[in-house]
Design an enzyme around this catalytic site. Sequence first.
Site, PDB file in Angstrom:
ATOM      1  CG  PHE A 225     -49.118   5.992 -40.183  1.00  0.00           C
ATOM      2  CD1 PHE A 225     -48.233   4.873 -40.816  1.00  0.00           C
ATOM      3  CD2 PHE A 225     -50.519   5.534 -40.240  1.00  0.00           C
ATOM      4  CE1 PHE A 225     -48.840   3.780 -41.418  1.00  0.00           C
ATOM      5  CE2 PHE A 225     -51.038   4.463 -40.754  1.00  0.00           C
ATOM      6  CZ  PHE A 225     -50.236   3.493 -41.351  1.00  0.00           C
ATOM      7  CD  GLN A 226     -52.061   5.231 -44.187  1.00  0.00           C
ATOM      8  OE1 GLN A 226     -52.946   5.668 -43.681  1.00  0.00           O
ATOM      9  NE2 GLN A 226     -51.935   3.886 -44.782  1.00  0.00           N
TER      10      GLN A 226
ATOM     11  CD  GLU B  54     -56.210   3.958 -52.996  1.00  0.00           C
ATOM     12  OE1 GLU B  54     -55.497   2.957 -53.463  1.00  0.00           O
ATOM     13  OE2 GLU B  54     -56.184   4.030 -51.690  1.00  0.00           O
TER      14      GLU B  54
ATOM     15  CG  MET C 182     -47.650  -0.307 -79.843  1.00  0.00           C
ATOM     16  SD  MET C 182     -47.885  -0.478 -81.602  1.00  0.00           S
ATOM     17  CE  MET C 182     -49.373   0.340 -81.712  1.00  0.00           C
TER      18      MET C 182
END
Lengths: 573, 158
Positions: free
Chosen positions: A117-118, A55, A477
């Site tokens: 849940f979730q 995602e 860097m």
Amino acid sequence: MHTTGQILNGSEIFFECLRRENVEYIFGYPGGALLKVYETLHDVEDIRHILVRHEQGATHMAEGYARSTGKPGVVLVTSGPGATNTVTGIANAYMDSTPLVVFTGQVPSSLIGNDAFQEADIVGITRPITKHNFLVKDVKELAITIRKAFYLATTGRPGPVVVDMPKDVLAATCAFEWPETVEIRGFKPTFKCHKNQIEKAAHKIAKAKRPLLYVGGGVITAEASEELRTLATKYNIPVTMTLQGLGAFPGSHPLSMGMLGMHGTYWANQAVNNCDLLIAVGARFDDRVTGKVDAFATQAYKIHNDIDPTNVDKNIKVDLPIVGDSKDFLASLLEEMPEKTESHELWLADIEKWRKKCPLSYSVEPDSLKTEFVIEEVSKQTAGNAVVVTDVGQHQMWTTQYYTFMNPRSIISSGGLGTMGYGLPAAIGAAFGIKDRPVVLFCGDGGFMMNIQELVTAVYCKVPIKIFLINNSYLGMVRQWQELFHKEKYSFTDLAESNPDFVKLAEAFGCKALMADNPENAKEAIRTALAWNEGPVVVDCRVARKEMVFPMVPAGGAISDMLLARLNPKTMV
Amino acid sequence: MKHIISVLVENRFGSLNRVAAMFSARGFNLESISIGETEDPEISRMTIVTRGDDQIINQVLKQLNRLIDTIKVTDLTRQPHVERELLLMTLKLSKTTQHEIFELINVFKGKVVDIKQKSITIEVIGSPDKINTSIDIFKPYGIKELARSGVVAIHRGE
Ligand SMILES: Cc1ncc(C[n+]2csc(CCOP(=O)(O)OP(=O)(O)O)c2C)c(N)n1
Ligand SMILES: [Mg+2]
């Protein structure tokens, strides 16, 4: 298309709204809370869903799409982990003022707050990193909320907006109504600049002997490059740009001074130090630009135009604040300007002197490849017309120095947040938005691994991005700071032992892959990569490992304390 | 310098949180914050007391304005306004102190809200200064518990 008044469920309303917002692409990933939406999506043909592999990738892709096209990027993810995976991308879009609308599934309304849940409180989590966010509690509110989300994301200073949609809301039905207009009483950005202020600004510009335009991403967002070019060229005013402002003014023009700030050019920073008038347009005096604020542009009368009033007088106190859209600012200014101003011959001659004194330079050796060479060669072969995406690190700063940006919306780079892992997905998103120009990615070997999974997305969607993997086998860097400021303690920055064989890795993803390790074969590989349009191509550029980016203003230092080279950091005047 | 800022916000779930979170995210001082419905049930009024120099207060006002849920932001500090705070306080009570306590309640124009064998609960309304003074004065009698509402403030009418 469904008509208004028709009884639809939340998922159908969702797509109906996206259609009306002219959404072309959704970057998404399914899950439990979104099953109804994906059920409807199965038969949607006019909006293309890109299945990402993480995602975070979706948010950066949406951002690449948004920055390259100017249209809002759209993300669709499930509740809980799907939603929390978008946090970095949302924060990135917030810092860089990119319009995104992120749709998150949520557990059913009745379970919210129960540690279901979730379940994650994504509205709470994203409050400080969104322009605004919404939890939709009733299917009747869905259409107006989506309308508001797009309006907020794209109006005034753009930014990300999250819309959290509980599972039951997506299944519930109601009569579909599309609100043609949207009214948010707490949101009234000022577009029109104040006339008196514009008159004052014109007067100041006409009288200035050493004026300098300092241009940020606001000019690109406002599509004001034409006006900028007219102002600069008609009155002979040099232009320096921020990371997000590059391309607002053509890099090859004699008045272009390139980027200013920490890794800006010597002459741009000297010009800031010596100008008597600084005209900041759509820029926000970020600390990477100003260095030590007390020492920044001390001789200058400062004019500051920005659409967001909070940017004015935040880091630097200015003399003439002008809140409003940068296009309106520049256009109104052009109307108020007299035909003739002071001549700037001496000023431009000073700048030329600085340019000659400390030009950007690197050495070309037959059996060693320099990042600068790769970037400059790509710049030449694409005539400065590519959409250039970067990741974060040394290669990013070299890109600002060695790619000559000719057009607006040509650099896509994580500026405010400095998110490693941004480059690959952002390049994929940009390539969905832009089909008539090559999309080029310069990415470090560290950052490439941070969202490498999206190479799958690029391969299966046959996205013709040209990936120049700047492989120094270092977190370059960080290594540079270790060498300069941390007693050469190279703590956990050497990747030589652990990096994979990137050519084999790319091939395993089904991606075309090339390797270059000297200027000759690099030129050839660049040519081959630019000509390859059947899908992505990775060029593993095995560059010299211990190079450093100069010039450099040490963090918090005055920009007059610029380091010019590794061996003689004190050669400054 | 101390500033009293009055903010009209959408009377919506999360509005208070957005304002409070903005203060903490940007490191602004937040001395007190109070919120309640206005004559329009869709709008709440927040009264915020904060401290800072002009530049900081300027940023505070602009950042408040920038939040989508805020409708109007007014710095009341330099304008004619009234500010009030409510103090509820439970004191120890004994035969010997009883009389003095009642005297002082009168001095502060306070009210007795509740009275028991060994304790008395009173309310005092006034400017934050008056509230501070009353706390100081009552302290020697033994404060068992106290609660302050935070300041609410409003423009004086025309
Ligand atoms: C997500 C994230 N983690 C850590 C950092 C800190 N950081 C900034 S640049 C850098 C090194 C990048 O290395 P590489 O991708 O190889 O690019 P190079 O500098 O070598 O060009 C690191 C670790 C960051 N910017 N983002
Ligand atoms: Mg590297």
